[in-house]
Design an enzyme around this catalytic site. Sequence first.
Site, short mmCIF file in Angstrom:
data_model
loop_
_atom_site.label_atom_id
_atom_site.label_comp_id
_atom_site.label_asym_id
_atom_site.label_seq_id
_atom_site.Cartn_x
_atom_site.Cartn_y
_atom_site.Cartn_z
CG ASN A 115 -11.16 66.88 -26.37
OD1 ASN A 115 -10.32 66.49 -27.17
ND2 ASN A 115 -12.38 67.22 -26.73
CD GLU B 123 -13.47 60.68 -24.69
OE1 GLU B 123 -12.43 60.59 -24.04
OE2 GLU B 123 -14.01 61.78 -24.92
CG HIS C 289 -16.55 63.34 -27.37
ND1 HIS C 289 -15.28 63.37 -26.86
CD2 HIS C 289 -16.57 64.24 -28.39
CE1 HIS C 289 -14.56 64.24 -27.54
NE2 HIS C 289 -15.32 64.77 -28.48
CB SER D 245 -15.83 67.70 -27.36
OG SER D 245 -15.85 69.09 -27.43
#
Length: 699
Positions: free
Chosen positions: A481, A443, A431, A410
């Site tokens: 993130n 992702e 991800h 991540s």
Amino acid sequence: MSVKSYAECTVRAGFAVIRLSNPPVNALSPALIEELLRAVVDSEKNKDIKGCVLMGASDKFSGGADIAAFSEVQKPGAKNLRDLLEAIENSTKTFIAAIDGIALGGGLELGLACDYRCSTQNTMVGLPEIKLGLLPGAGGTQRLPRLVGVELALATICGGEPIAAQKAVEMGIIDEIIEGDLLEGALSFASRSIEKSPKRKVSTMSVKPNADAIEKARRAAPAEKSGGLAHHRAIDCIEASTTKDFAAGMAFEGEKFMELLESDQAKGRIHIFFAERNVSRIPNLSPTAKPVPVKKAAVIGAGTMGGGIAINFLNAEIPVILIDTTDELVERGRKHIEKVFAGSVEKGKLSEAACVKKLQSLSTATAYDGLKDVDMVVEAVFEDLKIKKSVFEKLSEICSPTTILATNTSTLDIDEIASVAKNPERVIGMHFFSPANVMKLLEIVRGKATSDETIATAMQIGKAMKKIGVLVGNCDGFVGNRMIAGYLREAELLLEEGALPEQIDKVMSAFGFAMGPFAVGDLAGNDIGYRIRKEREARGPLPHRLSELGNIIVEKGRHGQKTGAGWYKYESGNRKPQPDKEVEEVILAESKRLGITRREISAEEIVKRVVYPLINEGAKILEEGIAIRSSDIDVIWIYGYGFPAFRGGPMHYADSIGLSTVYKDLLQLEKEHGDFWKPAPLLEKLARENKKFADFKGA
Ligand code: 3HC
């Protein structure tokens, strides 16, 4: 009757057969509407026909009004769907809708204006306008209650979900299901119907008021300002169907539809409708790069994430091997998967037989020997670069040179992971978001060596798993993130300055997030963020100060729901967050330690302080080419982080505020709170040029 390009007409057994032809979904565009209208007028003049059968030229009836052409419909003098439906109802001929595949939104409203409706068995009908922040604006709110009653109309319109043909028959929307050839069946159904009654106008049917159902729907709807504007207007219209005559009800519906069409909520949702479909358009991908078929896959790591990913493969009907280091771990992984499928069976979402079949396609192992012939491996081990690199080294040795090697990291560097692989062009990030079998976002992270074929394969697999796969570039935290770091930073700094977790969460829920940042932290586990922060700090000093509060909370053992306490406390067996005096004391003590005089913080400041960092970081991500387009960032934030869909995602939200306003606000925040707030160069440039993020087509 002449053959038209959008509405093809032929005559069969005394009926005009009018076929809608506007691929791929027969959206009711102005051109199609105009031709249908002409066909209706022509049929009225034709003495040799008794009625008209309306059907799709392909296997779809209609996906509704053309969403991309709403502005054209508004042009003065332009004929619209309402004119067409009025002409159908007022015609002396009998109209039959013969529905195949889908009749959604304006497509179903077209059907409701006909005298009779038949369909194939596999048809879905519905009024999904609410999902676009709209209401059915071509009589749906007036005709449906007359046909099925207020309660069912409320559920259909406010829920927006498609209804299967059999259920639609039970509700009274569809009169008959046709087995075999749809046109032959529809012609026979039409002849029988005409004998009973040539005209059966829904608009002349009576409807019983149901004040209780209306009140109940109002209470269940989201607040107007929190994404529920369309719900409330739709309920008003359905209520109007019971208090006004049909013409007045139509006028009322028309007014409310136009109000919604102009609203930010509809603009946000319509933006997302197209954004979601745009993610698969990847510029500069070689046209010869085709996805490699994935007939067998493996997942390394049998934890909750690995198990969720394995479930995704099984749902895409791809056999999968689940691997971990011990028998105990793989057995735990298998049990988790069995439990998830058993839950689906219990809820009636999966048949017993399908469940057995899926589980037969799952195998487990503690060694990599069985990986020689797999087409794709997804690694989902502990988030530690050293461990991940050693897994990739081993995979590279054992797997075929053509196997796609994906990592579910991540935050870690894809290029660093790929550096140990023999075929770095086969390495890619996939991800998934937790729970991986539930969350729609994926992702897909391209490294510098990742080949176009690898990208095409990952995108294809994402689709097969029914995920929304967004291709992004490689950087710390990728898109989602990386952006969330500033959002959480500000939320915690606001605590130091005077806010409490419950205040911030309440403001962000009213803004439209399903949960505020602190409730989410407690749900996901505050220890995860703690570990990421510690790992990041070990790599060197941070560019901007973070609050210590997150660390203090975790070091007190308050990891979140799983430990019964986090930013909130939880009574055993209850996941409802309760504000906790102990947390308040920790926050007050921290303000004191830092010498901060606590102050009243307004809802407006909270929204700006947590949402603007998303926008500013999003601008940097866009300028660096990490995201292909601003709407991809919006899709990531809506499907991965619960950003309110009716606001269209953070970048669309900024566009709707106006970038020059956002820019000025950022300068002010920079003055008050330091250089964390310095506006991104792209944001400054677009603001000066009076442009939007949506106008940016790459650096
Ligand atoms: N208007 C314009 N374009 C539409 C459309 C519509 N109503 N429905 C779908 N499309 C386009 C999509 O944008 C996509 O275009 P692209 O290929 O260029 O990206 C293409 O049709 C195919 O769509 P999907 O990729 O979504 O195809 P699927 O087969 O997966 O799904 C569908 C088909 C179920 C029809 C889905 O597209 C859908 O849900 N469409 C929207 C349905 C809807 O909301 N209808 C109501 C419209 S508003 C209305 O009718 C107002 C009225 O009350 C006055």
